[in-house]
Design an enzyme around this catalytic site. Sequence first.
Site, PDB file in Angstrom:
ATOM      1  N   THR A 153       0.786  -1.237   0.042  1.00 21.35           N
ATOM      2  CA  THR A 153       0.093  -0.020  -0.116  1.00 21.35           C
ATOM      3  C   THR A 153       0.940   1.435   0.078  1.00 21.35           C
ATOM      4  O   THR A 153       1.484   1.597  -1.120  1.00 21.35           O
ATOM      5  CB  THR A 153      -1.016   0.170   1.122  1.00 21.35           C
ATOM      6  OG1 THR A 153      -0.127  -0.237   2.449  1.00 21.35           O
ATOM      7  CG2 THR A 153      -1.949  -1.117   1.127  1.00 21.35           C
ATOM      8  N   LYS A 176       4.070  -6.985   4.057  1.00 21.81           N
ATOM      9  CA  LYS A 176       3.829  -5.507   3.763  1.00 21.81           C
ATOM     10  C   LYS A 176       3.367  -4.752   4.978  1.00 21.81           C
ATOM     11  O   LYS A 176       2.862  -5.226   5.990  1.00 21.81           O
ATOM     12  CB  LYS A 176       2.418  -5.563   2.598  1.00 21.81           C
ATOM     13  CG  LYS A 176       1.328  -5.773   3.058  1.00 21.81           C
ATOM     14  CD  LYS A 176       0.374  -4.948   4.079  1.00 21.81           C
ATOM     15  CE  LYS A 176       0.647  -3.340   3.298  1.00 21.81           C
ATOM     16  NZ  LYS A 176      -0.269  -2.528   4.443  1.00 21.81           N
ATOM     17  N   THR A 187       0.050  -2.661  10.837  1.00 25.40           N
ATOM     18  CA  THR A 187      -0.886  -2.795   9.677  1.00 25.40           C
ATOM     19  C   THR A 187      -0.285  -3.629   8.666  1.00 25.40           C
ATOM     20  O   THR A 187       0.461  -3.066   7.617  1.00 25.40           O
ATOM     21  CB  THR A 187      -1.258  -1.286   9.108  1.00 25.40           C
ATOM     22  OG1 THR A 187      -2.343  -1.368   8.048  1.00 25.40           O
ATOM     23  CG2 THR A 187      -0.073  -0.497   8.731  1.00 25.40           C
ATOM     24  N   GLU A 267       6.651   4.862   7.413  1.00 29.39           N
ATOM     25  CA  GLU A 267       6.177   6.147   7.065  1.00 29.39           C
ATOM     26  C   GLU A 267       7.031   7.383   7.513  1.00 29.39           C
ATOM     27  O   GLU A 267       6.793   7.783   8.621  1.00 29.39           O
ATOM     28  CB  GLU A 267       4.695   6.476   7.195  1.00 29.39           C
ATOM     29  CG  GLU A 267       3.884   5.261   6.305  1.00 29.39           C
ATOM     30  CD  GLU A 267       2.422   5.199   6.741  1.00 29.39           C
ATOM     31  OE1 GLU A 267       1.800   4.554   5.778  1.00 29.39           O
ATOM     32  OE2 GLU A 267       2.026   5.963   7.751  1.00 29.39           O
ATOM     33  N   ASN A 389       0.502  10.895   6.114  1.00 34.31           N
ATOM     34  CA  ASN A 389      -0.895  10.419   6.829  1.00 34.31           C
ATOM     35  C   ASN A 389      -2.117  11.368   6.895  1.00 34.31           C
ATOM     36  O   ASN A 389      -3.150  11.086   6.882  1.00 34.31           O
ATOM     37  CB  ASN A 389      -0.907   9.921   8.099  1.00 34.31           C
ATOM     38  CG  ASN A 389       0.187   8.401   8.377  1.00 34.31           C
ATOM     39  OD1 ASN A 389      -0.508   7.453   7.867  1.00 34.31           O
ATOM     40  ND2 ASN A 389       1.362   8.630   8.462  1.00 34.31           N
ATOM     41  N   SER A 394      -7.116   6.082   5.130  1.00 40.06           N
ATOM     42  CA  SER A 394      -6.661   4.950   5.677  1.00 40.06           C
ATOM     43  C   SER A 394      -7.706   4.471   6.909  1.00 40.06           C
ATOM     44  O   SER A 394      -8.400   5.226   7.382  1.00 40.06           O
ATOM     45  CB  SER A 394      -5.315   4.557   5.971  1.00 40.06           C
ATOM     46  OG  SER A 394      -4.981   5.511   7.156  1.00 40.06           O
TER      47      SER A 394
END
Length: 394
Positions: A153, A176, A187, A267, A389, A394
């Site tokens: 993702t 992932k 996640t 991230e 984000n 999400s």
Amino acid sequence: MTHPFSGVTLPRGFVASGVAAAIKSNDSRDLALIVNAGTNRASAGVFTSNRVVAAPVTLTRRHLATSTAAAVVLNSGGANACTGPEGYEDAVSMARQVASLAGLDTSEVAVCSTGMIGTRLPMERVLSGIESAYGQLDAGSQASTLAADAIRTTDTVSKTYGQTTQDGWSIGAMAKGAGMLAPGLATMLCVLTTDAVLDNEVAQRSLTEAVRTTFNRTDSDGCMSTNDSVILLASGESGVRPDEAAFAEELRVACLDLAQQLLADAEGASHDIEITVANASSQDAGEAVSRAVARSNLFKTAVFGNDPNWGRILSEVGTVPESVAPYDPEKIDVSINGVMVCRNGGVGDDRNLVDMSPRRVDIRIDLKAGNQDVVLWTNDLTHDYVEENSAYSS
């Protein structure tokens, strides 16, 4: 032992594929399929502890409770979470489609999804994609690569693993995850494959313990997902039944490697942080202390700014109740990248001696309250994390 590639098709008995099913709005791959063609199958699974749970997790839990998984179908581009009874039926349809093509019972198929919560999957495309994926199943290295790519993702890179033991059996894997990295799990979706001879009980015990000290101690941002799934498939095709302890350790090493890959791709992160709580009274106490520090935004932003601000560490240690982690605050030592900046709860060596420029940052907190050590991994909090984000639903 060296091997030609890493990934889920490294162990004997597995085929995989990754295709673009147009689940995502772009043309990237978004559906993967793994099939266990072995004749001595075993399986296990560990899932999110979130009470709000995605339909594929509910379905796969039920399937593994009564059957041995022989295939896993995974999609990115949609989490199929918070989608009601219709979403559950969509997950059933995915399992049924794989079962029909592979000659399996529906209960032998695990389903995993990742992406935006609260949106139904485009099932006509998903089912068509499963048919396409089945037609492209292959045991080669390219198949592993494409499958790992299809479950990304916000990941910037695919995560794979492969190792062959001296005893002649192998572990392969793909995962992932790049954000919402916190217990239970992250996640994340992860499929581990092995050609070792196992039974379901050994597989489940080994996977549960491996996850406990690896994925469940990878705490990037304190956010827990609805879709976390770690699936282990064994084909038995090596003909070797390893000692349970030996298998469990190899599995732990695989999960740790993947967890480190997830953290490295977190991230926006610019530092990978290893927090060691030494000499705690118990494992639970050490984990509670390490997690309190890992979830401090003040601490994480200090690391981003290359600031060895040990006061932010010590103050978070103090938030853990004595009933959870007994220790004497006036005996705690804190070291940052090898420099003991806090000694016996007070000023230690000159903080200016700490070099915070490397990506890796090592924090050591010595509680002097027992003999248990706990290691937990996190990362810093950056401008890029906020930007990414705020732009990604999400």
